[in-house]
Design an enzyme around this catalytic site. Structure first.
Site, PDB file in Angstrom:
ATOM      1  CD  GLU A 113     -52.893   9.329 -35.426  1.00 40.70           C
ATOM      2  OE1 GLU A 113     -52.245   8.129 -35.006  1.00 40.70           O
ATOM      3  OE2 GLU A 113     -54.026   9.033 -35.887  1.00 40.70           O
ATOM      4  N   GLY A 247     -60.417  10.375 -42.871  1.00 40.74           N
ATOM      5  CA  GLY A 247     -61.548   9.802 -43.107  1.00 40.74           C
ATOM      6  C   GLY A 247     -62.136   9.581 -41.849  1.00 40.74           C
ATOM      7  CB  ALA A 248     -62.767   8.131 -38.896  1.00 44.97           C
ATOM      8  CG  MET A 249     -58.662  11.049 -34.702  1.00 50.56           C
ATOM      9  SD  MET A 249     -57.181  10.293 -34.712  1.00 50.56           S
ATOM     10  CE  MET A 249     -56.410   9.700 -33.274  1.00 50.56           C
ATOM     11  CG  ASN A 251     -61.022  11.242 -31.174  1.00 54.56           C
ATOM     12  OD1 ASN A 251     -59.274  11.364 -31.341  1.00 54.56           O
ATOM     13  ND2 ASN A 251     -61.529  11.576 -32.157  1.00 54.56           N
ATOM     14  CG  HIS A 283     -58.962   1.801 -40.066  1.00 55.74           C
ATOM     15  ND1 HIS A 283     -57.924   1.127 -40.855  1.00 55.74           N
ATOM     16  CD2 HIS A 283     -58.545   2.712 -39.154  1.00 55.74           C
ATOM     17  CE1 HIS A 283     -56.884   1.889 -40.572  1.00 55.74           C
ATOM     18  NE2 HIS A 283     -57.053   2.710 -39.545  1.00 55.74           N
ATOM     19  CD  GLU A 284     -60.772   5.242 -37.507  1.00 54.66           C
ATOM     20  OE1 GLU A 284     -59.934   5.424 -36.520  1.00 54.66           O
ATOM     21  OE2 GLU A 284     -60.216   5.491 -38.806  1.00 54.66           O
ATOM     22  CD  GLU A 306     -53.510   4.506 -38.593  1.00 52.30           C
ATOM     23  OE1 GLU A 306     -54.457   3.848 -39.187  1.00 52.30           O
ATOM     24  OE2 GLU A 306     -53.762   5.363 -37.624  1.00 52.30           O
TER      25      GLU A 306
END
Length: 818
Positions: A113, A247-249, A251, A283-284, A306
């Site tokens: 992303e 911070g994170a993704m 996937n 969040h993820e 987001e």
């Protein structure tokens, strides 16, 4: 995909099932930094058609040319390609670490992303080109291989390589594809409603995984229940990566994290550090539905992903740890205060949703407005509509667009159907225009009259909003909803506007009304008291209130019992201290000691047996303020002794240990700087590593700033940490001017080291450099050195700098505060 970790290269093949609707001889797709070796289109009916390739690198595209047009029908487009495992933390890239035996190890991992799947394999790299993805990884024996789907088959090739096949994904966008290869370990799976959940980590770091498993299991269960839709994948791995830009993704099924956002020891972490891990995990996982299952049609709608994931992160963590008062801390940490509302008070702000035409435009959307303002506006709407009706509308929206793409208007339609309220009419004024309103409250009518204006720090604006105001009498907790277009009346002599404190707008009361509210602060909820502090500080930054009046307001909070409200108090005091001249600052430090001294004495240094997590967090905030902003000698001396105890291995409360380190650093010298580097190098905990790096940047000294810059450019510090570390140095009150000069003199070297998606964040602290001559130098440099994709952020930071310059020049009255 077959990565070569030693050579930092990879080879791959992609087979794309495509339906040709009309005969075609040119096929255009996305490809960047790849060598394409061969292309063949295959059809069960028409046979094979080889293709030639031409590239348009400036558009990150490749065009496939077939001599004989492909006829209508089903075709497979098979492409062989190769590429580099880059060190820029995007696409298919390399991350490194040293294992417990002291051996250098390499991980191949992905970050796609917004538009970087094209750097790993040729594809249609746009969010509404959804497909199912079947991934096969070819790896050396002994390496872990992880992707979106569960492993379904494993075999060995003649050359000893292991071929690992994964289950196909659901229909999804390219930016959600992921694969990770390297020497990694995984926890035993925890089953959550039939879904196996694991934490994947570097060897030897399993002891930091238990909290992530607990938080992840809670989030997975809570979110499936809230949405009313089962988790949309077969498994969920949370993977800690030592080098990670964000911070994170999210996937699907293979969420990747910066280690500090996943791995933590609850016995050694501060409350803020634990909360961050819980936040990011929630969040993820929230994205698995809002973003993965239903995706925005184009990057202009990234806020749908987001903002909603941030909103759901807060709801999830509030349910996970109710005692953390997550909605109060969201405001206190900048959710509706110092971060997104600060930016929205600028002329250089932007709408939450605005046109996106290039990859740089898409990257620029990942900012405080998309996350913070978007979440705050959703919370404001939820409170206005009612939580259950709001939830019903969200669930309907997700079910309507499952496996598809949607736009902002689609969410409004679902909420309108669930509530009967004209949501689009109201919310379009918040999503499609930038800025923030200020609601003016004056005596009139049956009690009080409300009007609105466009609030800006500098100049004026012409924005008008449909404001979903919640109000009440200070004598009565019952809330009255008011939709404010131009003006409205309230039947209260002493109204609390923004009742509950969830509105994304500022409030300015008539002095008489404000005085009555100040006399009865104990009748206000914590978030309502927070709003008084935040609005007063906003008016001060906007030149509509004198700093002395703001400090006098803070004096009314000496006995504040809500721990989190001390953070905005401490923040505004630190900013005023930062603009004070050396001649004035000692006297202002006395004001700070007087204001927080009683609270510090009440909190002390030792943890009580029945203390809450937030009381421990408060102790850290108070000590840090007393020692760094108040320059209290006894606090500084005790902090130094406490730091020595931590280094010896004594058991010290994490919030006290963290505050002591910051105080010691702020008053440290070269010897402390070198000790912090030694502790950083030997630390195993991700949180300790960040603490010691931050401490190094906090020690004042021009030569020390230069030494840290040398370490960054030499690669001794991970490039994932380069941008924020530089920002801390630039924000240093004593040596920040010299740190900025280092940035300008070594700019080209920094551009080569810092991941391009993080480069603009070097400017995070430039508003602290508010001496007029320094501000002029900063502006001149940035005008001559544009940052790709950072144009909007540069403008915002320069305007925030102008605000602080004006504050510095206007507040020659700081001695008067004393």
């Amino acid at each position: 995909m077959e990565p070569d970790l030693d050579a930092a290269t990879f080879r791959g093949t992609v087979s794309i099932d495509a339906e040709v609707s009309d005969p075609v001889s040119l096929i255009e797709l996305n490809s960047a930094e790849l060598e394409i070796d061969s292309v063949v289109a295959r059809s069960d009916v028409w046979g094979e058609r080889p293709a030639q390739v031409t590239f348009q690198p400036e558009f990150e595209r490749a065009t496939l040319h077939v001599e004989t047009p492909l006829e209508a029908g089903g075709w497979s487009i098979d492409i062989e390609f190769s590429g580099i495992l880059n060190d820029r933390l995007r696409g298919f890239y390399r991350s490194t670490y040293v294992d417990p035996e002291g051996v250098d190890q390499v991980i191949a991992t992905t970050q796609f992303e917004s538009t970087d799947a094209r750097r790993a394999f040729p594809c249609w790299d746009e969010p509404d080109f959804k497909a199912t993805f079947g991934v096969t990884l070819v790896v050396d024996d002994g390496l872990a291989a992880i992707s979106n789907g569960a492993e379904v088959r494993r075999s060995e090739r003649d050359d000893g390589k292991v071929v690992v096949e994964f289950a196909p994904t659901m229909k999804m966008s390219t930016y959600l594809v992921a694969f990770v290869v390297g020497r990694l370990e995984a926890t035993a799976p925890v089953m959550v409603s039939g879904v196996p959940l694991r934490v994947v980590h570097l060897p030897g770091k399993g002891r930091y995984a238990s909290f992530a498993l607990e938080a992840g299991a809670f989030a997975l269960d809570y979110l499936a229940g809230y949405y009313g839709i089962p988790y949309p994948a077969g498994k969920l791995d949370l993977v800690g990566i030592p080098d990670f830009a964000w911070g994170a993704m999210e996937n699907l099924g293979c969420v990747t994290f910066r280690e500090t956002a996943l791995l933590v020891d609850p016995a050694e972490a501060t409350q803020s550090e634990l909360q961050r891990v819980a936040d990011v995990i929630a969040h993820e996982i929230a994205h698995m539905w809002f973003g993965d299952l239903v995706t925005m049609k184009w990057w202009n709608g990234i806020w749908l992903n987001e903002a909603f994931a941030t909103f759901m992160e807060l709801k999830t963590v509030d349910a996970f740890r109710p005692e953390w008062n997550r909605w109060v801390s969201f405001a206190a940490e900048g959710g509706v205060g110092s971060s997104s509302m600060d930016i929205d008070s600028l002329e250089a702000t932007r709408p939450i949703e605005f046109p996106v035409e290039s990859p740089d435009d898409a990257d620029a959307m990942f900012d405080a407005l998309t996350y913070g303002k978007g979440a705050a506006v959703l919370r404001m709407l939820e409170q206005f509509l009612g939580e259950e009706k709001f939830r019903t509308g969200v669930s309907d929206y997700l079910q309507w667009f499952t496996h598809g793409n949607a736009e902002t208007k689609d969410l409004w339609k679902a909420l309108e159907q669930a509530t009967g309220v004209p949501v689009a009419e109201m919310m379009d004024t918040w999503i499609f225009q930038g800025g923030v309103p200020i609601v003016e409250v004056a005596p009139g009518g049956p009690g009080a009259v409300l009007t609105q204006d466009h609030f800006r720090y500098l100049g004026s604006g012409e924005g008008q909003w449909t404001v979903p105001v919640l109000a009440r009498s200070i004598d009565d907790p019952e809330i009255t909803p008011v939709t404010l277009h131009g003006a409205a009346e309230l039947p209260y002599d002493t109204p609390i506007v923004n009742a509950g404190g969830h509105g994304f707008y500022r409030v300015r009361y008539d002095k008489e009304i404000e005085g009555r509210i100040h006399d009865r602060l104990d009748q206000l909820l914590p978030l309502e008291r927070y709003a008084l502090i935040a609005d007063s500080w906003g008016l001060t930054l906007g030149g509509r209130r004198r700093a002395s009046d703001h400090v006098r307001l803070l004096g009314l909070f000496r006995s504040e019992t809500e721990p989190l409200l001390w953070e905005p108090i401490a923040g505004s005091l630190a900013t005023l201290s930062g603009i004070a001249t050396d001649a004035v600052r000692p006297a202002f430090a006395g004001v700070v000691r007087d204001l927080v001294g009683d609270a510090v004495l009440g909190s002390g240094w030792e943890v009580g047996r029945s203390e809450s997590d937030l009381e421990r967090r408060l102790r850290g905030t108070l000590l840090r303020t007393m020692g760094v902003v108040g320059d209290d000698e006894s606090t500084i001396e005790r902090a130094r002794a406490t730091f020595e105890a931590v280094v010896r291995g004594d058991v010290v409360d994490p919030d006290v240990a963290s505050a002591s380190l910051t105080i010691t650093a702020a008053h440290g010298l070269e010897a402390e700087y070198h000790r912090f580097w030694e502790e950083y190098e030997r630390s195993e905990s991700p949180q300790d590593q960040v603490r010691y790096l931050r401490a190094m940047a906090t020690v004042p000294g021009d030569a020390l700033a230069a030494a840290t810059m040398d370490r960054i450019i030499a690669g001794e510090i991970r490039n994932q940490d380069s941008f924020w570390l530089i920002a801390v140095m630039v924000g240093n009150r004593k040596s920040g001017d010299a740190a900025w000069d280092l940035v300008t003199s070594r700019w080209d070297e920094l551009v080569a080291v810092i991941p391009p998606q993080n480069l603009r964040r070097v400017l995070d602290s430039i508003p602290a450099r508010s001496k007029p001559d320094v501000a002029d130098r900063i502006r001149s440099f940035l005008e001559a050195h544009p940052i790709p994709g950072g144009e909007l952020y540069v403008g915002q930071q320069l305007e925030r700098l102008d605000v602080r310059v004006r504050l510095r020049q206007a507040e020659q009255e700081l001695p008067g505060i004393v």
